[in-house]
Design a protein around this motif. Structure first.
Motif: not given
Length: 257
Positions: A40-57
């Protein structure tokens, strides 16, 4: 405090030669790990990575537009120009009104030109970031392939690969920050890795990812599945079996893909 470390338990086997208990013998070291929570951690890490990248831009783009209502914000400059036009329409003979309109028009035009330049620079930076990310994903997949072989060999030799499994989990977790992945356990501790849309990334030999970054991005540059019309880079996946696919072609994917 070691990244990727999991608690280990040293196994103990009772020694009773001839039926007489003579102590214990140390056996394999095993990891204390909830596999369900780990997946589950691996699954949620994907969502976190996506949200973090979008937030930066988004944060960088917000800074270009400026705080709404601020003196240099785009909405304020547009409002100033509109107000100056209205004033000029009311008093076209006024030199002050004409001069004020020209001034506000020049400020607005300069700001729009600067924003255009900044946005194209941001798109160019994105191309480089994608190129770097694809390179890192390739390194992780190769490392996981090597680990699969080492873990399998260690297990076949009757040894405990606990520290190797820690390293495997660490790499899978890092990979999940780049790509939305699905991990399939294999025999003797190895893993197979797919994207959530079903694209094979690792099962034996790793897939090869490449990104054809463009040196210059213009306002007209856009993605197209037709290479002749495409003005930005795309991610391609090649496998050992000889097929190649464009991962940027729109398909139903989860956030991290």
């Amino acid at each position: 405090n070691t990244p990727g470390y999991t608690r280990k338990v040293l196994g103990q086997v009772e020694q009773a030669p001839g039926g007489n208990v003579a102590g214990v013998r140390l056996s394999d070291t095993t990891r204390v790990l909830d596999q369900l929570v780990n997946r589950q951690l691996q699954l949620e890490s994907s969502g976190m990575g996506y949200a973090d990248t979008i937030s930066q831009y988004y944060t960088q783009i917000d800074a270009m537009f400026g705080q709404p209502g601020g003196a240099g914000a785009l909405d304020t400059l547009m409002s100033n120009f509109t107000g100056a036009l209205q004033e000029l329409a009311t008093s076209p003979e006024s030199a002050i009104a004409r001069e004020n309109t020209l001034h506000n028009a020049q400020v607005l035009a300069n700001t729009l030109n600067a924003m255009t330049s900044d946005i194209q620079a941001l798109r160019t930076q994105t191309e480089q970031a994608l190129n770097d990310a694809v390179g890192r994903v390739g390194e992780i997949l190769q490392s996981l392939s090597d680990l699969n072989a080492e873990i399998t060999t260690t297990t076949q030799a009757g040894q405990a690969p606990a520290s190797l499994l820690d390293r495997q989990d660490q790499l899978v977790e890092e990979l999940s920050r780049y790509i939305d992945i699905r991990v399939q356990p294999r025999e003797r501790g190895a893993v197979g890795i797919y994207t959530n849309s079903g694209t094979l990334l690792l099962d034996g030999d790793p897939a090869v990812l490449s990104f054809d970054a463009r040196g210059t991005i213009t306002p007209e540059a856009a993605y197209s599945s037709d290479p002749a019309e495409r003005g930005v880079g795309t991610i391609k996946l090649s496998s050992g079996s000889g097929y190649s696919i464009d991962l940027m072609v729109p398909t139903p994917r989860s956030a991290g893909s």
